[in-house]
Design a protein around this motif. Structure first.
Motif, PDB file in Angstrom:
ATOM      1  N   ALA B 170       0.831  -1.202   0.000  1.00 36.45           N
ATOM      2  CA  ALA B 170       0.000   0.000   0.000  1.00 36.45           C
ATOM      3  C   ALA B 170       0.869   1.256   0.000  1.00 36.45           C
ATOM      4  O   ALA B 170       0.524   2.268  -0.607  1.00 36.45           O
ATOM      5  CB  ALA B 170      -0.943   0.009   1.196  1.00 36.45           C
ATOM      6  N   GLY B 176      -2.702   3.966  -3.437  1.00 34.69           N
ATOM      7  CA  GLY B 176      -2.937   3.633  -2.034  1.00 34.69           C
ATOM      8  C   GLY B 176      -3.789   2.387  -1.896  1.00 34.69           C
ATOM      9  O   GLY B 176      -4.659   2.303  -1.031  1.00 34.69           O
ATOM     10  N   MET B 179      -4.445  -4.110  -2.403  1.00 34.98           N
ATOM     11  CA  MET B 179      -4.846  -5.329  -3.112  1.00 34.98           C
ATOM     12  C   MET B 179      -3.841  -6.468  -3.013  1.00 34.98           C
ATOM     13  O   MET B 179      -4.225  -7.626  -2.942  1.00 34.98           O
ATOM     14  CB  MET B 179      -5.115  -5.018  -4.582  1.00 34.98           C
ATOM     15  CG  MET B 179      -6.459  -4.368  -4.810  1.00 34.98           C
ATOM     16  SD  MET B 179      -7.840  -5.513  -4.643  1.00 34.98           S
ATOM     17  CE  MET B 179      -7.935  -6.144  -6.310  1.00 34.98           C
ATOM     18  N   VAL B 207     -12.614  -7.800   0.908  1.00 37.52           N
ATOM     19  CA  VAL B 207     -12.632  -6.676  -0.038  1.00 37.52           C
ATOM     20  C   VAL B 207     -13.524  -5.548   0.501  1.00 37.52           C
ATOM     21  O   VAL B 207     -13.164  -4.369   0.424  1.00 37.52           O
ATOM     22  CB  VAL B 207     -13.093  -7.141  -1.437  1.00 37.52           C
ATOM     23  CG1 VAL B 207     -13.375  -5.952  -2.344  1.00 37.52           C
ATOM     24  CG2 VAL B 207     -12.042  -8.041  -2.073  1.00 37.52           C
ATOM     25  N   MET B 210     -11.597  -3.747   3.129  1.00 38.97           N
ATOM     26  CA  MET B 210     -10.533  -2.960   2.502  1.00 38.97           C
ATOM     27  C   MET B 210     -11.103  -1.649   1.923  1.00 38.97           C
ATOM     28  O   MET B 210     -10.532  -0.573   2.116  1.00 38.97           O
ATOM     29  CB  MET B 210      -9.888  -3.803   1.401  1.00 38.97           C
ATOM     30  CG  MET B 210      -9.003  -3.058   0.436  1.00 38.97           C
ATOM     31  SD  MET B 210      -8.398  -4.158  -0.855  1.00 38.97           S
ATOM     32  CE  MET B 210      -9.640  -3.915  -2.117  1.00 38.97           C
ATOM     33  N   PHE B 215      -8.829   2.288   1.362  1.00 40.52           N
ATOM     34  CA  PHE B 215      -7.742   1.973   0.427  1.00 40.52           C
ATOM     35  C   PHE B 215      -8.239   2.231  -0.991  1.00 40.52           C
ATOM     36  O   PHE B 215      -9.434   2.201  -1.258  1.00 40.52           O
ATOM     37  CB  PHE B 215      -7.295   0.517   0.590  1.00 40.52           C
ATOM     38  CG  PHE B 215      -6.526   0.260   1.866  1.00 40.52           C
ATOM     39  CD1 PHE B 215      -5.222   0.689   1.992  1.00 40.52           C
ATOM     40  CD2 PHE B 215      -7.120  -0.387   2.939  1.00 40.52           C
ATOM     41  CE1 PHE B 215      -4.502   0.464   3.160  1.00 40.52           C
ATOM     42  CE2 PHE B 215      -6.417  -0.612   4.117  1.00 40.52           C
ATOM     43  CZ  PHE B 215      -5.107  -0.184   4.233  1.00 40.52           C
ATOM     44  N   GLY B 216      -7.304   2.449  -1.916  1.00 44.32           N
ATOM     45  CA  GLY B 216      -7.681   2.842  -3.274  1.00 44.32           C
ATOM     46  C   GLY B 216      -8.069   1.695  -4.184  1.00 44.32           C
ATOM     47  O   GLY B 216      -8.051   0.534  -3.790  1.00 44.32           O
ATOM     48  N   ASN B 217      -8.427   2.030  -5.423  1.00 45.01           N
ATOM     49  CA  ASN B 217      -8.793   1.041  -6.440  1.00 45.01           C
ATOM     50  C   ASN B 217      -7.541   0.607  -7.186  1.00 45.01           C
ATOM     51  O   ASN B 217      -6.811   1.439  -7.722  1.00 45.01           O
ATOM     52  CB  ASN B 217      -9.749   1.650  -7.466  1.00 45.01           C
ATOM     53  CG  ASN B 217     -10.952   2.316  -6.821  1.00 45.01           C
ATOM     54  OD1 ASN B 217     -11.967   1.696  -6.602  1.00 45.01           O
ATOM     55  ND2 ASN B 217     -10.815   3.603  -6.498  1.00 45.01           N
ATOM     56  N   CYS B 218      -7.320  -0.690  -7.263  1.00 43.59           N
ATOM     57  CA  CYS B 218      -6.115  -1.208  -7.921  1.00 43.59           C
ATOM     58  C   CYS B 218      -6.195  -0.999  -9.434  1.00 43.59           C
ATOM     59  O   CYS B 218      -7.167  -1.372 -10.062  1.00 43.59           O
ATOM     60  CB  CYS B 218      -5.978  -2.690  -7.613  1.00 43.59           C
ATOM     61  SG  CYS B 218      -4.741  -3.537  -8.594  1.00 43.59           S
ATOM     62  N   ASN B 220      -3.534  -2.108 -11.344  1.00 39.80           N
ATOM     63  CA  ASN B 220      -2.540  -3.055 -11.855  1.00 39.80           C
ATOM     64  C   ASN B 220      -1.240  -2.407 -12.327  1.00 39.80           C
ATOM     65  O   ASN B 220      -0.684  -2.805 -13.340  1.00 39.80           O
ATOM     66  CB  ASN B 220      -3.137  -3.887 -13.008  1.00 39.80           C
ATOM     67  CG  ASN B 220      -4.464  -4.520 -12.632  1.00 39.80           C
ATOM     68  OD1 ASN B 220      -4.612  -5.012 -11.525  1.00 39.80           O
ATOM     69  ND2 ASN B 220      -5.429  -4.504 -13.536  1.00 39.80           N
ATOM     70  N   ILE B 237      -3.409 -11.056  -7.409  1.00 39.60           N
ATOM     71  CA  ILE B 237      -4.486 -10.062  -7.555  1.00 39.60           C
ATOM     72  C   ILE B 237      -5.505 -10.554  -8.580  1.00 39.60           C
ATOM     73  O   ILE B 237      -6.711 -10.384  -8.393  1.00 39.60           O
ATOM     74  CB  ILE B 237      -3.908  -8.680  -7.927  1.00 39.60           C
ATOM     75  CG1 ILE B 237      -3.080  -8.152  -6.748  1.00 39.60           C
ATOM     76  CG2 ILE B 237      -5.023  -7.698  -8.280  1.00 39.60           C
ATOM     77  CD1 ILE B 237      -2.521  -6.760  -6.937  1.00 39.60           C
ATOM     78  N   LEU B 240      -7.616 -12.977  -6.736  1.00 33.41           N
ATOM     79  CA  LEU B 240      -8.583 -12.300  -5.871  1.00 33.41           C
ATOM     80  C   LEU B 240      -9.757 -11.777  -6.704  1.00 33.41           C
ATOM     81  O   LEU B 240     -10.925 -11.953  -6.327  1.00 33.41           O
ATOM     82  CB  LEU B 240      -7.908 -11.141  -5.120  1.00 33.41           C
ATOM     83  CG  LEU B 240      -8.839 -10.201  -4.365  1.00 33.41           C
ATOM     84  CD1 LEU B 240      -9.627 -10.938  -3.284  1.00 33.41           C
ATOM     85  CD2 LEU B 240      -8.072  -9.045  -3.728  1.00 33.41           C
TER      86      LEU B 240
END
Ligand code: HEM
Ligand code: SF4
Ligand code: FES
Lengths: 227, 251
Positions: B170, B176, B179, B207, B210, B215-218, B220, B237, B240
């Motif tokens: 993170a 941020g 994931m 999830v 989280m 926390f932010g959106n992944c 990738n 990931i 997940l």
């Protein structure tokens, strides 16, 4: 609704709308290639995909996808900015295996929207839009040229500044898609250790194919205009 | 090889969670290149104590790369410039004589600074509490070989289980996002028969927690896996995402 409220759900919306746009681009670019092979053939396509109901519904669907993709892009980027917190790092280094494009998706997207605006003005406004207005009884534009795609291609790409703008636009698209395509697959869970290098390779091939197909028409007609 | 180096440290000092922080500069002479980064900070703290100044607060515990407590952002990298090691395993031989080294705390909205370089990583514990476990009835211990598990699955589960919950993922992420941590925990259990039973509920619960914690959106980018001291792979990931989507479509 989990497509709005959960982070993975929001990413799925980005992924599906993005993938649909990529498929559209592949289709669009393939048709553009016809303009190099046969001018008449290209104009036939223009007529066929003019202002008939199928094409209009498809255009509306496309516009919807673009709007959803952009709204989510800003929403996600804003949330992510906030998740980073108020204090920022004084020093930040880059990691070798992190693509530059992956960190600049929104900026690349903004360039793509600006290019799209220009493109709609150059072509859509003078073609499908003119047809729609004529069907509605107004007399905007020149209806005789509304399905003459080749005329508008020649008109636009004989001007060097349009050629430059379009190539910059396509460059931004390339960067957006080299990350976008594999990221979209990853977001849908379609990836693992074995497939990681493969999806990245597919991503590069798809983006290069799309961009080369579009760019070749631009360059071809620019060269034609010179000789 | 040099045996001792002189360095300049720029360290983030912050009296408390609400206080305004800033960088302090310290000169350190004769630091052995065999010492670890944390030992170097110990030397600095000794120096500060002898000058009757407040020592620098930083997290640490095992000092052998297994507990996940150490958490310093060194010269733009969580756990420093070396790959696949924790801060406590980072050695001063990775730095040159005369270097200026900038040390910052993890920066993430969900990891507020407690003091100096120490951040509150309770958010990760809350995510674990939301679903990072298997429910079992107590009783006799079953035979370890009673349930056959393919070697490939066992290996992947172990690789995911090597996550020490340090928070570097993170801290490294421009979004941020947590994931990689959540993916490691979900994967480690989903890959094994014992954890499979609750896999869908676990993915959804972890999830949801989280997201709730901010926390932010992944997207990738992969900075997490590049900086992870345990080399937890980005593919987790994807797993997940798969677990989460399958769970949602079943609802
Ligand atoms: C031709 C138009 C476009 C196509 C084909 C396209 C395609 C894609 C694809 C496939 C993704 C990956 C989705 C995922 O990771 O799950 C993506 C992500 C993204 N796009 Fe686009 N996009 C286009 C236009 C735009 C525009 C106009 C913007 C913004 C103004 C934008 C901003 C973003 C952002 C911020 C992301 C998130 C980054 C990420 O998920 O990796 N895109 N796009
Ligand atoms: S995934 Fe890696 S970086 Fe993230 S908490 Fe676990 S060990 Fe630390
Ligand atoms: S102090 Fe335990 S991992 Fe570094």
């Amino acid at each position: 609704m989990w497509l709005v409220n959960s982070s993975i759900g929001r990413k799925v919306v980005m992924s599906i709308s993005g993938t649909a746009l990529v498929l559209f681009l592949l289709f669009h670019a393939a048709m553009n290639l016809v303009a190099i092979i046969s001018e008449d053939g290209y104009n036939m396509i223009c007529e066929f995909l003019g202002a008939n109901w199928y094409a209009l519904v498809a255009t509306a669907g496309l516009a919807f996808l673009v709007v959803v993709h952009i709204l989510y892009a800003f929403y996600i980027t804003m949330q992510n900015y906030r998740a980073r917190g108020k204090e920022r790092y004084a020093v930040s280094a880059r990691q070798a295996d992190v693509e530059w494009s992956s960190k600049n998706m929104l900026a690349l997207g903004v360039i793509i929207v600006l290019g799209l605006g220009l493109h709609l003005f150059n072509f859509w406004y003078k073609m499908q839009f003119t047809e729609i207005m004529h069907m509605a009884g107004a007399s905007a534009g020149d209806i005789a040229l509304a399905t003459d795609g080749v005329y508008w291609i020649k008109e636009t790409f004989s001007q060097w500044y349009y050629v430059v703008l379009y190539l910059v636009w396509l460059g931004a698209l390339w960067f957006h898609l080299t990350h976008g395509v594999w990221s979209a697959l990853h977001t849908l869970g379609l990836n693992n250790n074995t497939w990681m290098p493969r999806v990245k390779c597919i991503s590069n091939i798809v983006s290069t194919l799309v961009v080369l197909m579009f760019a070749s028409v631009v360059v071809y007609y620019f060269v034609i205009s010179l000789i | 090889m040099e045996k001792a180096i002189n360095i300049t440290l720029k360290v983030w000092r912050q009296a408390g969670p609400k206080a305004k922080g800033g960088f302090e500069t310290y000169e350190l002479k004769n630091i052995s290149t065999d010492s670890s980064f944390l030992e170097m900070l110990d030397v600095l703290n000794e120096q500060l104590v002898s000058e009757r100044k407040e020592p620098i607060a930083f997290d640490h515990d095992c000092r052998e790369g297994i507990c996940g407590m150490c958490s310093l952002y060194i010269n733009g990298h969580p756990h420093g410039p070396d790959a696949a090691v924790t801060t406590c395993q980072l050695h001063m031989r990775k730095f040159k004589d005369g270097d200026t080294i900038t040390v910052e705390p993890w920066r993430s909205n969900a990891f507020p600074v407690i003091k100096d370089l120490m951040v509150d990583r309770g958010a990760y514990d809350k995510i674990i509490q939301a679903g990072g476990f298997v429910s079992v009835n107590t009783g006799g211990v079953p035979d370890a070989n009673a349930i056959p598990i393919p070697k490939k699955d066992a290996d992947e589960a172990m690789d995911a289980a090597s996550c020490i919950g340090c928070g570097a993922c993170a801290a490294a992420c421009k979004n941020g996002s947590a994931m990689l941590f959540v993916a490691a925990k979900v994967s480690q259990l989903a890959l094994l028969p014992q954890g499979r039973v609750e896999a869908a509920a676990r993915a959804k619960a972890m999830v949801a927690k989280m997201d709730e914690l901010g926390f932010g959106n992944c997207t990738n980018t992969g900075a997490c896996a590049a900086e992870c001291p345990k080399s937890v792979s980005l593919s987790n990931i994807a797993r997940l995402n798969r677990e989460f989507l399958c769970a949602k479509f079943k609802d």
